[in-house]
Design a protein around this motif. Structure first.
Motif, PDB file in Angstrom:
ATOM      1  N   UNK A  54       1.003  10.025 -12.379  1.00  0.00           N
ATOM      2  CA  UNK A  54       0.311  11.051 -11.600  1.00  0.00           C
ATOM      3  C   UNK A  54       1.000  11.162 -10.253  1.00  0.00           C
ATOM      4  N   UNK A 123       7.096   5.215  -3.166  1.00  0.00           N
ATOM      5  CA  UNK A 123       7.046   6.570  -3.729  1.00  0.00           C
ATOM      6  C   UNK A 123       5.606   6.816  -4.174  1.00  0.00           C
ATOM      7  N   UNK A 125       3.227   7.696  -6.364  1.00  0.00           N
ATOM      8  CA  UNK A 125       2.866   7.926  -7.770  1.00  0.00           C
ATOM      9  C   UNK A 125       1.794   6.914  -8.140  1.00  0.00           C
ATOM     10  N   UNK A 126       1.052   7.261  -9.170  1.00  0.00           N
ATOM     11  CA  UNK A 126       0.101   6.315  -9.769  1.00  0.00           C
ATOM     12  C   UNK A 126       0.439   6.265 -11.247  1.00  0.00           C
ATOM     13  N   UNK A 137      -3.556   0.597 -15.493  1.00  0.00           N
ATOM     14  CA  UNK A 137      -2.838   0.993 -14.280  1.00  0.00           C
ATOM     15  C   UNK A 137      -1.805  -0.060 -13.926  1.00  0.00           C
TER      16      UNK A 137
ATOM     17  N   UNK B   6      -7.204   9.870  -6.114  1.00  0.00           N
ATOM     18  CA  UNK B   6      -6.060   9.848  -7.035  1.00  0.00           C
ATOM     19  C   UNK B   6      -6.050   8.531  -7.814  1.00  0.00           C
ATOM     20  N   UNK B   7      -5.241   8.539  -8.869  1.00  0.00           N
ATOM     21  CA  UNK B   7      -5.012   7.314  -9.629  1.00  0.00           C
ATOM     22  C   UNK B   7      -6.302   6.692 -10.128  1.00  0.00           C
ATOM     23  N   UNK B   8      -6.393   5.362  -9.992  1.00  0.00           N
ATOM     24  CA  UNK B   8      -7.574   4.674 -10.533  1.00  0.00           C
ATOM     25  C   UNK B   8      -8.852   5.082  -9.799  1.00  0.00           C
ATOM     26  N   UNK B  11     -10.142   8.068 -11.535  1.00  0.00           N
ATOM     27  CA  UNK B  11     -10.711   7.660 -12.826  1.00  0.00           C
ATOM     28  C   UNK B  11     -12.125   7.099 -12.637  1.00  0.00           C
ATOM     29  N   UNK B  51      -4.217   3.867   0.898  1.00  0.00           N
ATOM     30  CA  UNK B  51      -3.921   4.743   2.033  1.00  0.00           C
ATOM     31  C   UNK B  51      -4.991   5.826   2.124  1.00  0.00           C
ATOM     32  N   UNK B  72      -8.214  12.367   1.775  1.00  0.00           N
ATOM     33  CA  UNK B  72      -7.706  11.906   0.484  1.00  0.00           C
ATOM     34  C   UNK B  72      -7.592  10.382   0.515  1.00  0.00           C
ATOM     35  N   UNK B  74      -5.905   7.253  -1.394  1.00  0.00           N
ATOM     36  CA  UNK B  74      -4.807   6.965  -2.315  1.00  0.00           C
ATOM     37  C   UNK B  74      -4.801   5.470  -2.633  1.00  0.00           C
ATOM     38  N   UNK B  75      -5.040   5.091  -3.870  1.00  0.00           N
ATOM     39  CA  UNK B  75      -4.894   3.670  -4.212  1.00  0.00           C
ATOM     40  C   UNK B  75      -3.424   3.269  -4.118  1.00  0.00           C
ATOM     41  N   UNK B  76      -3.109   1.963  -4.200  1.00  0.00           N
ATOM     42  CA  UNK B  76      -1.718   1.527  -4.058  1.00  0.00           C
ATOM     43  C   UNK B  76      -0.777   2.337  -4.956  1.00  0.00           C
ATOM     44  N   UNK B  77       0.355   2.752  -4.375  1.00  0.00           N
ATOM     45  CA  UNK B  77       1.291   3.623  -5.086  1.00  0.00           C
ATOM     46  C   UNK B  77       2.386   2.796  -5.747  1.00  0.00           C
TER      47      UNK B  77
END
Lengths: 152, 80
Positions: A54, A123, A125-126, A137, B6-8, B11, B51, B72, B74-77
């Protein structure tokens, strides 16, 4: 100096990226490139079918550009190229290409190494692995963060 | 105030919430409120490397939100 960073929704062909980088870098003595490939097995040894990456509509490309620009500024390189997939990526397909060209090899090796250490941890992304164990994850490991810290 | 995930986090909580946050609320206070309402999201919301962004710029926990802001989380990228 040429710095390029882009997102790819569909196929990424490292051999094509490398060929273009070599062609652009005429007159240099060194081109170093790295291709990251989606693994077909998880850390636990289970089969992985695909990765889902993602991304953020604005921040993801910005993060790739920032990392590429900072690599170009830090090392004595003439060209930096970063290409990153997003979306669904089947096991065995390339996810990322990172390349650098320089007059001499050391700067090109260092720039490629630096690019990947930062891409792994910064970067935007997830990443999810889809496989026989279901969906999980994936986040950077402590070793990934330690690799990133080597560059200060 | 619109809050995006975003991400987890997406979810766990869903991709977007509309929150009636009080004027002068900080990012940290908004996070505490989200955790109170969505305790299952505590770990990714409090992750050391998570973040927060407003207007596509990273913001600190002390950042004071305006009602028109979109926030927003943001979980760890992870790239590469």
């Amino acid at each position: 100096m040429s710095v390029s960073a882009r997102l790819e929704e569909h196929a990424l062909r490292p051999e094509q990226e490398l060929a273009e980088l070599i062609e652009q870098a005429t007159g240099n003595g060194a081109v170093v490139s790295f291709a990251g490939i989606a693994r077909s097995g998880s850390k636990g040894g289970q089969v992985v079918y695909r990765l889902v990456l993602e991304h953020h509509p604005a921040l993801t490309l910005q993060s790739l550009e920032d990392i590429a620009v900072e690599a170009a500024a830090r090392f004595d390189v003439s060209h930096v190229r970063v290409v990153h997939r997003f979306g669904d990526i089947a096991a065995g397909e390339p996810i990322v290409f990172a390349g650098a060209a320089a007059l001499h090899r050391r700067a090109a090796f260092d720039a490629a190494d630096y690019l990947m250490d930062r891409l792994k941890t910064e970067a935007i992304f997830w990443k999810r692995e889809i496989g026989e164990a279901g969906s999980s994850w994936i986040e950077p490991t402590e070793a990934d963060y330690a690799d990133r810290e080597r560059w200060g | 105030m619109k809050v995006l995930f975003y991400g987890r986090l997406a979810e766990t909580i869903g991709p977007e919430l509309e929150i009636d946050a009080p004027a002068g609320c900080s990012v940290a206070e908004l996070r505490d409120r989200l955790i109170a309402e969505h305790p299952q999201a505590e770990q990714p919301l409090r992750a050391r490397r998570a973040l927060a962004c407003v207007g596509d710029a990273l913001v600190r926990d002390s950042y004071v939100l305006k009602s028109a802001d979109s926030v927003e989380f943001l979980p760890p990228v992870s790239g590469g």
